[in-house]
Design a protein around this motif. Structure first.
Motif, short mmCIF file in Angstrom:
data_model
loop_
_atom_site.label_atom_id
_atom_site.label_comp_id
_atom_site.label_asym_id
_atom_site.label_seq_id
_atom_site.Cartn_x
_atom_site.Cartn_y
_atom_site.Cartn_z
N GLU A 143 -10.47 18.60 3.15
CA GLU A 143 -10.98 17.30 3.56
C GLU A 143 -9.89 16.23 3.51
OE1 GLU A 143 -12.21 19.24 1.17
OE2 GLU A 143 -14.33 19.57 1.51
N SER A 144 -9.05 16.29 2.49
CA SER A 144 -7.97 15.31 2.36
C SER A 144 -6.96 15.45 3.48
CB SER A 144 -7.28 15.46 1.00
OG SER A 144 -8.14 15.08 -0.06
N THR A 146 -7.52 16.65 6.42
CA THR A 146 -8.20 16.17 7.64
C THR A 146 -8.12 14.65 7.71
OG1 THR A 146 -9.66 18.09 7.69
CG2 THR A 146 -10.39 16.12 8.90
N ARG A 147 -8.41 13.96 6.60
CA ARG A 147 -8.34 12.49 6.57
C ARG A 147 -6.91 12.01 6.82
NH1 ARG A 147 -10.41 12.34 1.48
NH2 ARG A 147 -8.93 10.73 0.94
N GLY A 149 -4.60 13.63 8.48
CA GLY A 149 -4.33 13.87 9.89
C GLY A 149 -4.90 12.78 10.78
N GLN A 150 -6.09 12.32 10.47
CA GLN A 150 -6.70 11.23 11.24
C GLN A 150 -5.88 9.95 11.08
OE1 GLN A 150 -10.58 11.38 9.47
NE2 GLN A 150 -11.36 12.88 10.93
N LEU A 151 -5.46 9.67 9.85
CA LEU A 151 -4.66 8.48 9.57
C LEU A 151 -3.35 8.49 10.35
CD1 LEU A 151 -4.25 5.91 7.72
CD2 LEU A 151 -3.07 7.46 6.16
N GLY A 153 -2.74 10.34 13.08
CA GLY A 153 -2.90 10.65 14.49
C GLY A 153 -2.54 12.08 14.85
N TRP A 154 -2.66 12.99 13.91
CA TRP A 154 -2.37 14.39 14.19
C TRP A 154 -3.49 14.98 15.03
CZ3 TRP A 154 -1.15 16.07 8.51
CH2 TRP A 154 0.08 15.54 8.12
N GLN A 155 -3.13 15.93 15.86
CA GLN A 155 -4.15 16.61 16.65
C GLN A 155 -4.96 17.54 15.75
OE1 GLN A 155 -2.56 18.51 20.12
NE2 GLN A 155 -1.44 16.68 20.75
N THR A 156 -6.24 17.64 16.05
CA THR A 156 -7.10 18.55 15.30
C THR A 156 -7.51 19.68 16.22
OG1 THR A 156 -9.02 17.22 15.89
CG2 THR A 156 -8.00 16.75 13.76
N PRO A 157 -7.90 20.83 15.73
CA PRO A 157 -8.04 21.16 14.31
C PRO A 157 -6.68 21.47 13.70
CG PRO A 157 -8.63 23.06 15.60
CD PRO A 157 -8.31 21.95 16.58
#
Length: 184
Positions: A143-144, A146-147, A149-151, A153-157
């Motif tokens: 979860e960390s 993922t957060r 990555g969002q901060l 701007g990394w591509q997911t998944p």
């Protein structure tokens, strides 16, 4: 990619040659990562925002002991193989890594001996509030990340490699005396 990420995995205090090597690569870098103490930005003469992952300190110390117990290259491997228990490691006060290690890192407090000073904890909290852009938890790693990555701007998944894990998943039985020493 490439020179945009610099890896620093040396214990503080940092040797001048290490700092010179890092400084030579700084112009192309967007991130310096590794096991570094707060304050590295001052040594390098740069502005910086920090990212970190924190771990439950008791779990971290148990993991440290287990790591030393299974890796012959670690400093306490032989002593553990000869019978040094986790309690012995804690009570012997032979490494600052078993005493408020994360507070030491977050304050760049490399002093040896016991650190039992609430002002050091307060300084660590102030450093986090002032200079950290992100704090993740190892107990909530996926979860960390993922957060984070969002901060950033990394591509997911995101594919998360797990490279520093106990291959045997060794369960650790902790007696009451050792638990009390860990909590202290």
């Amino acid at each position: 990619p490439g020179e945009e990420c610099l890896h620093l995995y040396y214990p503080a205090p940092y040797q001048p040659t290490v700092l010179e090597t890092i400084q030579a690569h700084l112009p192309a870098a967007k991130m310096l990562y590794g096991h570094v103490s707060f304050g590295i930005h001052q040594l390098l003469g740069i502005e910086g925002k920090y990212l970190t992952f924190l771990r439950n300190p008791i779990a971290r110390v148990i993991s440290l002991y287990n790591h030393h117990a299974r890796d012959p290259d670690m400093p306490y491997y032989t002593a553990i193989q000869e019978g040094m228990t986790l309690l012995d490691l804690l009570e012997g006060e032979i490494t600052p890594e078993t005493n408020n290690h994360i507070v030491r890192i977050l304050t760049c407090n490399g002093q040896l001996g016991m650190l039992d000073d609430t002002s050091a904890l307060q300084q660590a909290i102030e450093n986090i509030n002032r200079s950290f852009r992100f704090v993740g938890l190892m107990e909530q790693f996926t979860e960390s990340v993922t957060r984070l990555g969002q901060l950033l701007g990394w591509q997911t998944p995101l594919e998360i490699p797990y490279i520093n894990v106990d291959p045997l998943k060794t369960p650790q039985t902790i007696d009451a005396q050792t638990q009390a020493a860990l909590e202290r």
